[in-house]
Design a protein around this motif. Structure first.
Motif, PDB file in Angstrom:
ATOM      1  N   THR A 226       0.844  -1.194   0.000  1.00 43.36           N
ATOM      2  CA  THR A 226       0.000   0.000   0.000  1.00 43.36           C
ATOM      3  C   THR A 226       0.876   1.239   0.000  1.00 43.36           C
ATOM      4  N   PRO A 227       0.849   2.036  -1.081  1.00 50.29           N
ATOM      5  CA  PRO A 227       1.751   3.184  -1.178  1.00 50.29           C
ATOM      6  C   PRO A 227       1.260   4.371  -0.348  1.00 50.29           C
ATOM      7  N   LYS A 228       2.209   5.222   0.042  1.00 54.89           N
ATOM      8  CA  LYS A 228       1.859   6.396   0.831  1.00 54.89           C
ATOM      9  C   LYS A 228       2.330   7.692   0.164  1.00 54.89           C
ATOM     10  N   ILE A 240       8.819   5.217  -4.062  1.00 53.74           N
ATOM     11  CA  ILE A 240       7.513   5.131  -3.410  1.00 53.74           C
ATOM     12  C   ILE A 240       7.703   4.566  -2.010  1.00 53.74           C
ATOM     13  N   THR A 241       7.033   5.162  -1.033  1.00 46.83           N
ATOM     14  CA  THR A 241       7.044   4.625   0.321  1.00 46.83           C
ATOM     15  C   THR A 241       5.766   3.845   0.577  1.00 46.83           C
ATOM     16  N   LYS A 248       8.762   1.804   4.730  1.00 45.98           N
ATOM     17  CA  LYS A 248       9.688   1.226   3.761  1.00 45.98           C
ATOM     18  C   LYS A 248       9.749   2.088   2.500  1.00 45.98           C
ATOM     19  N   LEU A 249      10.947   2.265   1.983  1.00 44.59           N
ATOM     20  CA  LEU A 249      11.166   3.015   0.746  1.00 44.59           C
ATOM     21  C   LEU A 249      11.519   2.026  -0.356  1.00 44.59           C
ATOM     22  N   TYR A 250      10.813   2.159  -1.512  1.00 50.13           N
ATOM     23  CA  TYR A 250      11.044   1.280  -2.650  1.00 50.13           C
ATOM     24  C   TYR A 250      11.451   2.099  -3.877  1.00 50.13           C
ATOM     25  N   ASP A 276       4.695  11.865   4.611  1.00 49.09           N
ATOM     26  CA  ASP A 276       3.362  12.008   4.030  1.00 49.09           C
ATOM     27  C   ASP A 276       3.446  12.495   2.590  1.00 49.09           C
ATOM     28  N   LEU A 277       4.496  13.255   2.258  1.00 52.36           N
ATOM     29  CA  LEU A 277       4.671  13.824   0.920  1.00 52.36           C
ATOM     30  C   LEU A 277       6.132  13.708   0.504  1.00 52.36           C
ATOM     31  N   LEU A 278       6.340  13.444  -0.789  1.00 46.46           N
ATOM     32  CA  LEU A 278       7.672  13.407  -1.380  1.00 46.46           C
ATOM     33  C   LEU A 278       7.658  14.159  -2.712  1.00 46.46           C
ATOM     34  N   THR A 279       8.774  14.782  -3.051  1.00 40.52           N
ATOM     35  CA  THR A 279       8.924  15.354  -4.390  1.00 40.52           C
ATOM     36  C   THR A 279      10.406  15.471  -4.710  1.00 40.52           C
ATOM     37  N   TYR A 280      10.714  15.434  -5.998  1.00 40.36           N
ATOM     38  CA  TYR A 280      12.100  15.535  -6.471  1.00 40.36           C
ATOM     39  C   TYR A 280      12.200  16.740  -7.378  1.00 40.36           C
TER      40      TYR A 280
END
Length: 424
Positions: A226-228, A240-241, A248-250, A276-280
């Motif tokens: 289940t991605p977050k 994706i976490t 876990k980080l994938y 809760d949020l990620l961006t590159y």
């Protein structure tokens, strides 16, 4: 009515009857008005406040577009377009008048015969450049950039009623802000990855210039967790976490996204990624928010192992954002649950914050930027909306304009992430 040196007779009355007067008109764009012109006319009729409110048409927008394009092609600051448009509002209600209603004046700027031939004055590009030529002569050394807009218009036109130009300056600014993106619009393709509720990945492309979605492919395989949170590193690499206490980080390595979408089994990189949020940002910087704390990580390779991602440094606290995206290297953009639109420059101070909008942006549950000032907002019901920020790093939201809807539905992904810096 414009004269190169002497005062002119009174300009046309700036009343509703003048706006709707049936003059003989010449086309502004040789190819005619477009569907985009018509859509912009509808938008402008609801936002303008002075003479042209309710009177914009596809034809008038096409005329404004040609004037703005002439300024843009010349490489002048958009303020020159505002000056030119304010002038055409007063002189002709943004119409290319082809009959000599007032003495021998013709065209958008009502230029007299001493300016040029009839064909030249009825050519919006030529007429705009003639207007600009005089403006630059009267206001050398870029002094037109700071002089009041109405004053500059009057210096070029030499009207008997000089005060009328400034009255239209605010609406001229709105017209330029709205039309300019269609003249100097973004170029490139937005590449957007997503995760469906059942764990399958999606890949979509959008033509940044037109806002049209050009492709969507869906994987057969599922993630298996289940991605977050999600961040796209490059064309075929996603981070994706998972939504677990371990965080876990994938890394997802995409095999193909051309005519179908396939990816290798997710590579587990490590734990502790409870963001809760990620961006590159496209330039080695990965940003994540967990518990209101914004951290910046350095990613030093295209397909990182955990050793290729730095331990991370704290940028700041109190980041209670609903969405997060990156607009350029070390620039972030996010929304809040109360509707704020906020940009952040991560410049080591540790950052600077600029509130671009005060309300309405709470409707989006995902915000995406592929670069070039293009923003896509996703609503929970599945629609995707397009915006353009004429200058995404000027700390000002006044030049953000809505560019319509990419799709009214169909975007049912639970997560969305765009590859950075693919649009300019």
């Amino acid at each position: 009515m414009a004269s190169p040196a002497t005062a002119e007779p009174a300009p046309r009355p700036t009343t509703a009857s003048e706006v709707t007067a049936a003059y003989q008109l010449a086309a502004c764009d040789p190819n005619g008005a477009t569907s985009a012109d018509a859509a912009l006319a509808t938008q402008l009729n609801g936002t303008l406040r002075a003479k042209m409110r309710g009177y914009m048409s596809a034809y008038r927008v096409s005329c404004a577009r040609m004037v703005i394009k002439a300024v843009h092609d010349r490489g002048l600051d958009p303020r020159a377009a505002v000056i030119a448009i304010a002038t055409t509002i007063v002189e002709t209600s943004i119409q290319n008048i082809s009959e000599e209603v007032d003495h021998d004046s013709l065209g958008l700027f009502q230029q007299r015969a001493s300016w040029g031939t009839a064909a030249q004055r009825l050519n919006p590009t030529w007429a705009t450049n003639a207007f600009l030529d005089k403006m630059l002569r009267v206001y050398p050394n870029n002094s037109w950039k700071t002089a009041p807009i109405g004053q500059v218009c009057q210096a070029v036109q030499v009207s008997a009623y000089p005060d009328r130009y400034q009255e239209q300056a605010a609406d001229a600014q709105i017209i330029v802000n709205t039309v300019l993106p269609y003249v100097s619009g973004p170029k490139g393709t937005a590449s957007i990855y997503g995760v469906l509720p059942d764990g399958r990945l999606t890949y979509s492309t959008i033509d940044a210039a037109t806002g049209q979605r050009t492709k969507t492919v869906v994987s057969t395989a599922t993630l298996g967790f289940t991605p977050k949170a999600m961040a796209t590193l490059n064309f075929n690499t996603i981070l994706i976490t998972d939504d677990s206490p371990d965080g876990k980080l994938y890394r997802i390595d995409v095999i193909t996204n051309k005519d179908s979408l396939a990816f290798n089994p997710p590579v587990h990189l490590g734990g502790g990624w409870t963001h809760d949020l990620l961006t590159y940002d496209g330039n080695t910087h990965l940003f994540g928010i967990a518990g209101g704390v914004l951290r910046r990580y350095i990613v030093n390779t295209a397909k990182p192992a955990i050793t290729n991602i730095s331990a991370g440094s704290i940028v700041g606290t109190g980041f209670t954002l609903k969405t997060l995206t990156s607009t350029a290297s070390n620039w972030l953009l996010g929304t809040t649950a109360t509707g704020l639109l906020i940009s952040y420059r991560i410049d080591g101070t540790p950052y600077t914050r600029h509130q671009l909008r005060d309300s309405t942006w709470q409707v989006f549950d995902h915000l995406l930027s592929p670069g070039g000032g293009v923003y896509y907002g996703h609503r929970p019901e599945g629609s995707l909306h397009r915006y353009l920020d004429a200058n995404p790093h000027d700390d000002n939201g006044d030049d953000i304009t809505g560019q319509g809807t990419v799709d009214t539905g169909g975007w049912t992904q639970t997560l969305l992430s765009t590859q950075p810096a693919t649009v300019d």
